[in-house]
Write a protein that holds these residues in place. Structure first.
Motif, PDB file in Angstrom:
ATOM      1  N   ARG A 130       0.828  -1.200   0.000  1.00 25.48           N
ATOM      2  CA  ARG A 130       0.000   0.000   0.000  1.00 25.48           C
ATOM      3  C   ARG A 130       0.866   1.256   0.000  1.00 25.48           C
ATOM      4  NH1 ARG A 130      -3.662   0.499   4.534  1.00 25.48           N
ATOM      5  NH2 ARG A 130      -4.630   2.137   3.299  1.00 25.48           N
ATOM      6  N   GLN A 131       1.973   1.236   0.761  1.00 26.31           N
ATOM      7  CA  GLN A 131       2.868   2.389   0.777  1.00 26.31           C
ATOM      8  C   GLN A 131       3.522   2.585  -0.586  1.00 26.31           C
ATOM      9  OE1 GLN A 131       5.470   1.483   4.046  1.00 26.31           O
ATOM     10  NE2 GLN A 131       4.149   2.482   5.545  1.00 26.31           N
ATOM     11  N   CYS A 132       3.922   1.502  -1.217  1.00 27.96           N
ATOM     12  CA  CYS A 132       4.528   1.592  -2.555  1.00 27.96           C
ATOM     13  C   CYS A 132       3.529   2.149  -3.563  1.00 27.96           C
ATOM     14  CB  CYS A 132       5.037   0.228  -3.008  1.00 27.96           C
ATOM     15  SG  CYS A 132       6.473  -0.344  -2.091  1.00 27.96           S
ATOM     16  N   ASP A 133       2.267   1.740  -3.447  1.00 22.38           N
ATOM     17  CA  ASP A 133       1.232   2.257  -4.345  1.00 22.38           C
ATOM     18  C   ASP A 133       1.031   3.744  -4.157  1.00 22.38           C
ATOM     19  OD1 ASP A 133       0.886  -0.295  -5.300  1.00 22.38           O
ATOM     20  OD2 ASP A 133      -0.992  -0.677  -4.213  1.00 22.38           O
ATOM     21  N   ARG A 134       1.092   4.232  -2.903  1.00 23.70           N
ATOM     22  CA  ARG A 134       0.938   5.656  -2.643  1.00 23.70           C
ATOM     23  C   ARG A 134       2.091   6.453  -3.217  1.00 23.70           C
ATOM     24  NH1 ARG A 134       0.360   4.916   3.134  1.00 23.70           N
ATOM     25  NH2 ARG A 134      -1.286   3.401   3.164  1.00 23.70           N
TER      26      ARG A 134
END
Length: 141
Positions: A130-134
């Motif tokens: 999720r952090q990588c997607d953000r």
């Protein structure tokens, strides 16, 4: 299946293993002596209906939450905590004076430990994804 991330695949495999183990356990134990000690075994693991229910519920939680990384982070963390608590209870339960309501043995302790760490890895992996997607959404290519 190719569009799923590794935490989702790990949650599916761990959840399926736990759910199938719980279902198979009910075929062997039925529902009698729900939280009692028994000599009922599946392969190298001793089971009872309480342990079967725990395995089935934890497996279903992982299978229901794998589609969303946010839900997987929460669901897998819950499964990890409960699996590791059950492992701790099983590891502490080697005194003959204590009733063994989980009907644990060293084999089931290993299963709970591995399932707990797999769920913990899936939860942490879901947060990382999720952090990588953000970050990717903030940095246009």
């Amino acid at each position: 299946m190719n569009r799923l991330r590794w935490p989702q695949k790990l949650a599916i495999s761990t959840g399926a293993l736990l759910a199938l183990w719980g279902i198979a356990g009910f075929f062997v134990t039925g529902f009698s002596s729900f939280a009692g000690q028994s000599d009922t075994w599946i392969l190298w693991l001793r089971v009872n209906p309480l342990q079967n229910t725990i395995h089935l519920v934890l497996g279903v939680v992982l299978l229901l939450t794998f589609r969303s990384l946010k839900a997987l982070g929460t669901g897998a963390l819950l499964v990890a905590a409960l699996s590791l608590i059950v492992f701790g209870l099983g590891a502490a339960r080697y005194d003959d004076g204590v009733v063994n309501v989980l009907n644990v043995n060293p084999g089931s302790n290993v299963l709970h430990l591995l399932a707990g760490f797999a769920a913990l890895a899936a939860a942490q992996g879901a947060v990382w994804c999720r952090q990588c997607d953000r970050v990717a959404a903030l940095n246009p290519s």
